[in-house]
Design a protein around this motif. Structure first.
Motif, PDB file in Angstrom:
ATOM      1  N   LYS A  23       0.831  -1.226   0.000  1.00  0.00           N
ATOM      2  CA  LYS A  23       0.000   0.000   0.000  1.00  0.00           C
ATOM      3  C   LYS A  23       0.852   1.257   0.000  1.00  0.00           C
ATOM      4  CE  LYS A  23      -4.091  -2.002   2.026  1.00  0.00           C
ATOM      5  NZ  LYS A  23      -4.472  -2.563   3.319  1.00  0.00           N
ATOM      6  N   ALA A  24       2.080   1.161   0.460  1.00  0.00           N
ATOM      7  CA  ALA A  24       2.952   2.343   0.502  1.00  0.00           C
ATOM      8  C   ALA A  24       4.114   2.195  -0.469  1.00  0.00           C
ATOM      9  CB  ALA A  24       3.461   2.551   1.919  1.00  0.00           C
ATOM     10  N   ALA A  27       7.532   1.582   0.927  1.00  0.00           N
ATOM     11  CA  ALA A  27       8.283   2.633   1.641  1.00  0.00           C
ATOM     12  C   ALA A  27       8.964   1.998   2.852  1.00  0.00           C
ATOM     13  CB  ALA A  27       7.335   3.748   2.067  1.00  0.00           C
ATOM     14  N   LYS A  59       5.427  -3.048  -9.070  1.00  0.00           N
ATOM     15  CA  LYS A  59       5.301  -1.580  -9.157  1.00  0.00           C
ATOM     16  C   LYS A  59       6.465  -0.855  -8.494  1.00  0.00           C
ATOM     17  CE  LYS A  59       2.260   2.187  -9.278  1.00  0.00           C
ATOM     18  NZ  LYS A  59       1.349   3.013  -8.531  1.00  0.00           N
ATOM     19  N   ALA A  63       9.780   2.846  -2.788  1.00  0.00           N
ATOM     20  CA  ALA A  63       9.639   4.259  -3.192  1.00  0.00           C
ATOM     21  C   ALA A  63      10.310   5.195  -2.200  1.00  0.00           C
ATOM     22  CB  ALA A  63       8.171   4.615  -3.369  1.00  0.00           C
ATOM     23  N   GLY A  64      11.238   4.661  -1.422  1.00  0.00           N
ATOM     24  CA  GLY A  64      12.014   5.537  -0.536  1.00  0.00           C
ATOM     25  C   GLY A  64      11.728   5.271   0.921  1.00  0.00           C
ATOM     26  N   ALA A  65      12.401   6.036   1.762  1.00  0.00           N
ATOM     27  CA  ALA A  65      12.092   5.979   3.181  1.00  0.00           C
ATOM     28  C   ALA A  65      10.653   6.472   3.361  1.00  0.00           C
ATOM     29  CB  ALA A  65      13.070   6.850   3.953  1.00  0.00           C
ATOM     30  N   ILE A  67       7.832   8.527   4.135  1.00  0.00           N
ATOM     31  CA  ILE A  67       7.756   9.983   4.335  1.00  0.00           C
ATOM     32  C   ILE A  67       6.831  10.317   5.510  1.00  0.00           C
ATOM     33  CG2 ILE A  67       7.182  12.191   3.242  1.00  0.00           C
ATOM     34  CD1 ILE A  67       7.855  10.794   0.514  1.00  0.00           C
ATOM     35  N   GLY A 109      15.623   6.231  -0.548  1.00  0.00           N
ATOM     36  CA  GLY A 109      16.166   5.099   0.201  1.00  0.00           C
ATOM     37  C   GLY A 109      16.030   3.784  -0.553  1.00  0.00           C
TER      38      GLY A 109
HETATM   39  C1  HXC Z   1       5.390   6.856   2.303  1.00  0.00           C
HETATM   40  C2  HXC Z   1       4.654   6.505   0.173  1.00  0.00           C
HETATM   41  C3  HXC Z   1       5.944   6.751  -0.338  1.00  0.00           C
HETATM   42  C4  HXC Z   1       6.991   7.041   0.596  1.00  0.00           C
HETATM   43  C5  HXC Z   1       4.646   6.321  -1.990  1.00  0.00           C
HETATM   44  N1  HXC Z   1       3.881   6.239  -0.879  1.00  0.00           N
HETATM   45  N2  HXC Z   1       5.909   6.636  -1.682  1.00  0.00           N
HETATM   46  N3  HXC Z   1       4.389   6.564   1.484  1.00  0.00           N
HETATM   47  N4  HXC Z   1       6.665   7.083   1.905  1.00  0.00           N
HETATM   48  N5  HXC Z   1       8.258   7.246   0.227  1.00  0.00           N
HETATM   49  C6  HXC Z   1       2.461   5.932  -0.795  1.00  0.00           C
HETATM   50  C7  HXC Z   1       1.601   7.090  -1.286  1.00  0.00           C
HETATM   51  O1  HXC Z   1       1.424   8.040  -0.246  1.00  0.00           O
HETATM   52  C8  HXC Z   1       0.310   6.386  -1.606  1.00  0.00           C
HETATM   53  O2  HXC Z   1      -0.383   6.119  -0.419  1.00  0.00           O
HETATM   54  C9  HXC Z   1       0.792   5.045  -2.155  1.00  0.00           C
HETATM   55  O3  HXC Z   1       2.118   4.877  -1.665  1.00  0.00           O
HETATM   56  C10 HXC Z   1       0.832   5.018  -3.665  1.00  0.00           C
HETATM   57  O4  HXC Z   1       1.587   6.144  -4.110  1.00  0.00           O
HETATM   58  P1  HXC Z   1       1.068   7.169  -5.209  1.00  0.00           P
HETATM   59  O5  HXC Z   1       1.856   8.417  -5.028  1.00  0.00           O
HETATM   60  O6  HXC Z   1      -0.413   7.261  -5.189  1.00  0.00           O
HETATM   61  O7  HXC Z   1       1.511   6.396  -6.529  1.00  0.00           O
HETATM   62  P2  HXC Z   1       1.926   7.032  -7.939  1.00  0.00           P
HETATM   63  O8  HXC Z   1       1.004   8.138  -8.306  1.00  0.00           O
HETATM   64  O9  HXC Z   1       2.066   5.854  -8.847  1.00  0.00           O
HETATM   65  O10 HXC Z   1       3.345   7.687  -7.711  1.00  0.00           O
HETATM   66  C11 HXC Z   1       4.464   6.849  -7.389  1.00  0.00           C
HETATM   67  C12 HXC Z   1       5.640   7.703  -6.882  1.00  0.00           C
HETATM   68  C13 HXC Z   1       5.187   8.636  -5.751  1.00  0.00           C
HETATM   69  C14 HXC Z   1       6.198   8.566  -8.047  1.00  0.00           C
HETATM   70  C15 HXC Z   1       6.731   6.731  -6.429  1.00  0.00           C
HETATM   71  O11 HXC Z   1       4.501   7.822  -4.787  1.00  0.00           O
HETATM   72  C16 HXC Z   1       6.307   9.326  -5.062  1.00  0.00           C
HETATM   73  O12 HXC Z   1       6.822  10.310  -5.557  1.00  0.00           O
HETATM   74  N6  HXC Z   1       6.654   8.850  -3.860  1.00  0.00           N
HETATM   75  C17 HXC Z   1       7.650   9.496  -3.031  1.00  0.00           C
HETATM   76  C18 HXC Z   1       9.047   9.195  -3.566  1.00  0.00           C
HETATM   77  C19 HXC Z   1      10.112   9.870  -2.721  1.00  0.00           C
HETATM   78  O13 HXC Z   1      10.117  11.090  -2.548  1.00  0.00           O
HETATM   79  N7  HXC Z   1      11.027   9.064  -2.201  1.00  0.00           N
HETATM   80  C20 HXC Z   1      12.128   9.563  -1.379  1.00  0.00           C
HETATM   81  C21 HXC Z   1      11.742   9.566   0.049  1.00  0.00           C
HETATM   82  S1  HXC Z   1      12.995  10.275   1.061  1.00  0.00           S
HETATM   83  P3  HXC Z   1      -1.982   6.422  -0.297  1.00  0.00           P
HETATM   84  O14 HXC Z   1      -2.285   6.080   1.125  1.00  0.00           O
HETATM   85  O15 HXC Z   1      -2.148   7.851  -0.661  1.00  0.00           O
HETATM   86  O16 HXC Z   1      -2.587   5.488  -1.297  1.00  0.00           O
HETATM   87  C22 HXC Z   1      14.112   9.056   1.302  1.00  0.00           C
HETATM   88  C23 HXC Z   1      15.277   9.412   2.184  1.00  0.00           C
HETATM   89  C24 HXC Z   1      16.234   8.304   2.380  1.00  0.00           C
HETATM   90  O17 HXC Z   1      13.995   8.008   0.815  1.00  0.00           O
HETATM   91  C25 HXC Z   1      17.302   8.694   3.336  1.00  0.00           C
HETATM   92  C26 HXC Z   1      17.770   7.635   4.295  1.00  0.00           C
HETATM   93  C27 HXC Z   1      17.175   6.327   4.298  1.00  0.00           C
END
Ligand code: HXC
Length: 258
Positions: A23-24, A27, A59, A63-65, A67, A109
């Motif tokens: 679902k996430a 993440a 899929k 998608a990272g740590a 958030i 991440g």
């Molecule tokens: C928490 C996340 C998430 C994340 C996605 N989700 N990425 N939740 N943390 N990193 C959740 C969304 O909130 C959503 O939940 C569900 O997953 C599906 O995501 P959508 O955005 O609806 O999907 P889509 O439109 O297909 O877009 C996919 C995506 C986008 C492009 C990957 O989700 C996105 O940009 N995610 C964030 C990517 C990101 O910024 N990653 C870096 C994080 S920082 P709901 O409940 O709404 O359905 C990091 C720091 C690391 O990683 C440093 C040390 C470890």
């Protein structure tokens, strides 16, 4: 252990870890990383396991740590508790080979976790990126360090500063990815390679991993010296005798991991 965020299985001599927070988009929260550590500890200690694969879903690899989790943290939380980044080096310290099988998103991440594995096999659907800049943070688990070593400064800067994604073809051309595999065959082909690796002499495989990794930590001369010492030590193994005898006798080697 009752895993909540990953699925842990064995496929023959291969340990398979599937990130499982669909679902996430897988993440990575602290609980998941803690479970990953337990799974890696188990596979490393298990003599029957010769190679480890970490994968995600069609899929998303990850998608990272998480958030949502990070949004609740302040400086003292992350500094004192070493939140988010604690235990991240466990994949690197694993002495058995670890392959990341990446389909879909490997962002932030997720990309860093894949890069801390020994190699990345990517589905043609894979997308890599370090989009942390968009969140007001920077890559914190190796993105600014491992990415330039893999793809060079120009592309690493471009990815980290613009947050753009790189597809599998670009990632392979840049040197981040070892192989591109059609998405529907990703796991099968990765397990095939992992099984082949697990079929070789485990001490030799470990020596190879250690030697290649050494090249990132030393000068060429130091690295070559390290390689030479380890190379000579391989001649102390029964598996060296067996491997060469099998070639001479035109049969398949039966390694005993000693
Ligand atoms: C928490 C996340 C998430 C994340 C996605 N989700 N990425 N939740 N943390 N990193 C959740 C969304 O909130 C959503 O939940 C569900 O997953 C599906 O995501 P959508 O955005 O609806 O999907 P889509 O439109 O297909 O877009 C996919 C995506 C986008 C492009 C990957 O989700 C996105 O940009 N995610 C964030 C990517 C990101 O910024 N990653 C870096 C994080 S920082 P709901 O409940 O709404 O359905 C990091 C720091 C690391 O990683 C440093 C040390 C470890």
């Amino acid at each position: 252990m009752d895993y909540q965020n990953i699925i842990v299985e064995t496929r023959g001599k291969v340990g398979l870890i599937t990130l499982n927070r669909p679902k996430a988009l897988n993440a990575l929260n602290d609980a998941l990383v803690d479970e990953l550590v337990v799974a890696l500890n188990g596979f490393e200690a298990d003599e029957a396991i010769g190679c480890i694969v970490i994968t995600g879903s069609d899929k998303a690899f990850a998608a990272g740590a998480d958030i949502g989790m990070m949004a609740t943290y302040d400086y003292m939380d992350v500094y004192k508790g070493d939140y988010i980044t604690r235990n991240w080096e466990r994949v690197k310290t694993c002495r058995k080979p670890v392959i990341a099988a990446v389909a879909g998103f490997a962002l932030g991440g997720g990309c860093e976790l894949a890069m801390s594995c020994d190699m990345i096999y990517a589905a043609d659907t894979a997308k890599f990126g370090q989009p942390e800049v968009k969140l007001g943070i920077l890559p914190g688990a190796g993105g600014t360090q491992r990415l330039p070593r893999a793809v060079g400064k120009a592309k690493a800067m471009d990815l980290c500063l613009t947050a753009r994604m790189m597809d599998a073809t670009e990632a392979e051309r840049a040197g981040l990815v070892a192989r591109i595999i059609p998405a529907e065959q990703l796991l099968e082909e990765t397990l095939k390679a992992a099984t082949a690796i697990a079929g070789y002499s485990l001490p030799v495989v470990m020596m190879i991993k250690e030697s290649v990794n050494r090249s990132f930590e030393s000068s060429l001369n130091e690295g070559l010296l390290f390689e030479r010492r380890v190379f000579h030590s391989a001649f102390a193994l029964e598996d060296q005798k067996e491997g060469m005898a099998a070639f001479v006798e035109k049969r398949k080697a039966q390694f005993k991991n000693k």
